[in-house]
Structures are given as C-alpha cells and as structure tokens.
Write a protein that holds these residues in place. Structure first.
Motif: not given
Length: 279
Positions: A1-28
């Motif tokens: 199974m391939r699980v995709s991760i979605v979060t929102d913009s208030t997580a304030y993750l470093p850009d590098e981490a978002v890119a490395r894990f392919g996280i989809d960030v939905v903005p408020l």
C-alpha cells in the motif's frame, strides 16, 4: 500500500521536509482588509505583523472542502492507495471539518486525523506519519503513529498581549486573564486541543525565562525534538534556541521557525513558543 500524506499550512514544516516526503500542504487563508490571501503563497508572517501593528483588521478562514478534495484526487492520480490527512486542532479551526467533508467524496480511502495540535506540534505528527508511510506502513499504522506522537508532544507559548487571541475568538479559558488588574505577561499552552492559561508572570523577561524552564522540565532526559517559534522576534527566538541546545541533554534536532500568517494573526508580534516532542 502507498499512503499519501496531506496536511494544512499551519504545520509550518521546513520546505525541505515537505519536498523530501512529498507532503501535500493545503493552505488556510488570511483576510487583511479587503484582501483574501493564501497562507505561505500570498501572505507572509511579516505582512500580518505589519498589518496588526497598523491596526488593520486581520482574520483567517479554513480551506474549502474542494481544496481538500483536489488534494485527495491528486493523490489518487499519482498512484496512492490511501491518504492520511492530518490537521490542526478542530477546537481552533474548521479545517478538520472541511477535510472530513472532502474525504466522504474522495476516490480513495482517506483517514482524517485531528492532531489537537498546531505549528510544529502538528508538524512533528506529520513528519512521523510521512516516515511511517515511507517505511511501508498501512493507513491505519500511519494514523496511529501520528496520534501517538501527538499524545506525547507539548506546546508552550508567551504572547506580548492577549488582545489578538481575544479578537480572533481563540482565547478559550485564558479569557479570565483579561480582567486581571495586574499587568501580567501570560504563559499559555495547548491542552486537549485548546489554548489554556499556564502561568502568570509579571514581566516579559521573567516570562521568557520561565518558558525556558518549562521546556527543559518537559524534555527531561528523554530523546526529544524541539522547535522554537516566533513572530517578528528572531533575536529572541535564536537566543532561546541557543540556551535550549546547551540545557536539554536528549536533544536530537532543534528547529527555529517563524509562525505563518494564520497563527500570527491570532497571537500578534512578539510571540515566543517552544514545542517539545519526544521521538
């Protein structure tokens, strides 16, 4: 199974981490005067800090269910078998509700998790979820890992004034501090997904010193990740971070980051926060 991760913009993750894990960030969204702006794309922390200092009315709004629906459709198109969607506390925002509404119509299974956190307290949950997914975890395993980390994570913060929290309706039981005849500097924390009063201190310097002590006590001798957040107070944040690096024996990683426009709108310039998250 391939699980995709979605979060929102208030997580304030470093850009590098978002890119490395392919996280989809939905903005408020942030509303400044007549302008409706996406957090992180159109509205910066500096924009909000300056607007608040000019006493411009600043409000925030959740993403639409369609914004989450688009993220879930994209995950399916990219070959995901399931999505785990992790969001800031439902007690602070309707973001979780919008994600749930979208999940009901998604073309693949979606687990929506109310982390009861915000900022990097949410961010650490997202990173744990992404690492678990990358290791081949199922959607249930990914969600469980994130919820476990959320249960162990704590966030403490200092604000120069409670006025911005009061205006935004996010003050919770800390409202009782507004009527104090004393000139106090409040320390607050996240408890059960809500902003709650922790301690009252007479001066900002004492409040910041006490915030440091609380973070060190929370960390103990265990292995922890720590984030120092701020709004328009970089020197204050870097000084705090330097002291914590020396005083927390089990520190793995320490990240210093400014909160984004949405949280900034509710706390105001001068915020200093510490997130302590065992791993």
């Amino acid at each position: 199974m391939r699980v995709s991760i979605v979060t929102d913009s208030t997580a304030y993750l470093p850009d590098e981490a978002v890119a490395r894990f392919g996280i989809d960030v939905v903005p408020l969204s942030v509303v400044m005067g007549d302008d409706v702006l996406s957090e992180g794309r159109e509205a910066s922390p500096a924009d909000v800090a300056q607007a608040l200092q000019r006493r411009v009315r600043v409000t925030t709004s959740r993403p639409s269910p369609e914004a989450f629906a688009a993220a879930y459709r994209a995950a399916a198109e990219q070959g995901a078998d399931a999505v785990v969607s992790l969001h800031l506390s439902a007690a602070l925002s309707g973001t979780h509700e919008a994600a749930v509404l979208a999940a009901d119509e998604a073309p693949l299974p979606v687990r929506v998790v109310d982390t009861r956190m915000v900022g990097m307290a949410l961010g650490y949950c997202v990173l744990t979820a992404a690492q678990t997914a990358q290791a081949g975890g199922t959607a249930d395993e990914v969600a469980a890992a994130a919820e476990k980390r959320a249960g162990a994570t704590a966030g403490f913060f200092y604000v120069d004034t409670l006025e911005h929290l009061r205006r935004g309706g996010r003050i919770g039981s800390a409202r009782a501090l507004l009527g104090s005849a004393l000139a106090v500097k409040p320390l607050l924390h996240l408890e059960d997904g809500r902003i709650q009063p922790l301690e009252k201190v007479r001066t900002s310097s004492r409040a910041i010193a006490r915030l440091e002590e609380i973070a060190i006590q929370q960390a103990g001798a265990a292995g922890v990740d720590v984030t120092v957040h701020h709004l328009a107070a970089p020197e204050r944040a870097e000084a705090m971070a330097a002291r914590l690096r020396e005083r927390i024996p089990g520190l793995r990683e320490l990240y210093v980051g400014e909160v984004g426009a949405v949280i900034g709108a509710h706390v105001g310039p001068g915020l200093l926060a510490v997130v302590v998250s065992p791993w």
